[in-house]
Enzyme design. Sequence first.
Site, PDB file in Angstrom:
ATOM      1  N   LYS A 199     -14.500  -8.606  35.481  1.00  0.00           N
ATOM      2  CA  LYS A 199     -13.445  -7.598  35.569  1.00  0.00           C
ATOM      3  C   LYS A 199     -14.052  -6.323  36.138  1.00  0.00           C
ATOM      4  CE  LYS A 199     -12.028  -4.365  33.047  1.00  0.00           C
ATOM      5  NZ  LYS A 199     -11.733  -3.390  34.145  1.00  0.00           N
ATOM      6  N   GLU A 277     -25.704  -2.148  29.418  1.00  0.00           N
ATOM      7  CA  GLU A 277     -26.305  -0.977  30.075  1.00  0.00           C
ATOM      8  C   GLU A 277     -25.319   0.162  29.906  1.00  0.00           C
ATOM      9  OE1 GLU A 277     -26.526   1.762  33.055  1.00  0.00           O
ATOM     10  OE2 GLU A 277     -26.428  -0.041  34.306  1.00  0.00           O
ATOM     11  N   CYS A 311     -25.515   6.471  36.385  1.00  0.00           N
ATOM     12  CA  CYS A 311     -25.930   6.398  34.980  1.00  0.00           C
ATOM     13  C   CYS A 311     -27.335   6.922  34.768  1.00  0.00           C
ATOM     14  CB  CYS A 311     -25.813   4.965  34.475  1.00  0.00           C
ATOM     15  SG  CYS A 311     -26.707   3.775  35.483  1.00  0.00           S
ATOM     16  N   GLU A 407     -23.155  13.410  28.745  1.00  0.00           N
ATOM     17  CA  GLU A 407     -23.440  13.098  30.142  1.00  0.00           C
ATOM     18  C   GLU A 407     -22.364  13.732  31.020  1.00  0.00           C
ATOM     19  OE1 GLU A 407     -24.823   9.046  32.495  1.00  0.00           O
ATOM     20  OE2 GLU A 407     -23.366   8.905  30.876  1.00  0.00           O
TER      21      GLU A 407
END
Length: 505
Positions: A199, A277, A311, A407
């Site tokens: 997906k 992750e 990331c 973040e």
Amino acid sequence: MAAPAEIQNHSTSAAEKQVLQLDRSDLIVTRAWIANKRVQSSDARTFPVENPADGSLIAEVADCGSAEAKAAADAAHRAFASWRKILAKERAAHLQSWLTQVKKNQEDLARLISIEQGKPLTESRAEVAYGAAYIEWFAEEAKRAYGDIIPETAPGRKIIVTREPVGVAAAITPWNFPIAMLARKIAPALAAGCTIVAKPAEDTPLSALALALLAAEAGIPEGVVNVVPASRKNAGAVADVWLNDERVRKLSFTGSTAVGKHLAQASASTLKRLSLELGGNAPFIVFEDADLDRAIKGMIAAKFRNAGQTCICANRIYIADAIYDEFAERAVQAVANLRVGPAGGDAEIGPLINARALVKVERHVADAVEHGARVLIGGKRHALGRYFYEPTVLVDVDSSMVLSCEETFGPVAPLFRFHTEEEAISAANSTPFGLAAYFYSRDIARVMRVSAALESGMVGINEAAISTEVAPFGGVKDSGYGREGSPYGMDEYLQTKYLCLGGLS
């Protein structure tokens, strides 16, 4: 310290828009890809995919749900029975054929990434090459899934260890690297003998669907690669089917820590193997003995690539007190030279992916300024409008500010000041995350000390470009577990079987 008068910007001309048109319009697949066929959603609903640079509609894509997710799992399960049995060198040949198709269509794939994700075309081309490198690497690794022979413990006995594919694997991928992240999951799965259901992110499904189409054109059998697009609203329904399906033995997810923890909990009932992750909050440390030219270049690469939407982007930039002012001045000069604009031109900074991303960046900068930080350059929405934000440098940043613990995922470089090595390490580790970290120093003893002390799955030392197919990619703590790329990435899709052969004497 005076900031430059303006940040460079770049509007898109008609000629530059032409650059982003695909030579192969059939690469735009708008339905689910199941058993090498285009499949419409059961209720015929669609969701829009828009260009983040200008809001133009690219396509209406099938908004799939539980029915399509189950159909994909069915197809993958049927295909697994035969795919797992073919020779490793034959799987390798299939992956090499897929690689050939990706390279043949690499320019169209890059354009497609830029259209739906917004990153500059040069970065999109690099992403296609990065994704292709994973396919090539695991095509070679397919022939190296070795077992072992353990010295026998009794006469007439042999102890053999084999490795087998875990089964159907599910992959859920993010929007920031829509081709590379999927290739990084599909390639090792196929090399190991697994089949896959995937997906892609709702913002960037077209790149993933194009990759699946090319896999079919390369001769990869039906059911081996299946892609199920879904809107944000329906994403949970798709994932839940795979989480509860005992035939799906593996889940690989790249995304937020909150979602990753939910997936880990929800997969417990079927005890799936997981690769997660998750979020990052990467520190970037520059010690007083660093090569400043190299450190500035590294900071620009680690912070502003993909408009800060990676990331492993540097999120907290720690500068030694002795060089703080000089570094800040050089950082402003470097940021002022970054060209902002849509992907079709020579821009180096594109738009953020959507309105939510823009609001988050604005919130982080506003909070920092409210708590005493100063904006040296940028600090506001770009004149180009839409989701463009000016590349920004903040000074006098400290740990009381939201961007120190969240973040940012945008083009904002906050400069923290530190005085001792111990202080820098403590600050770098003062986060629940541990994906990537960077530091710059020419003192070899310090290099060894700091490398060992940083709580991170990956460390760049005097280097900002750390991603490569040959090295294990992944984090520690709340940044997840499991590794992608390298021989370790192949292990994630293999299970160990022990054979004890007796009566041989």
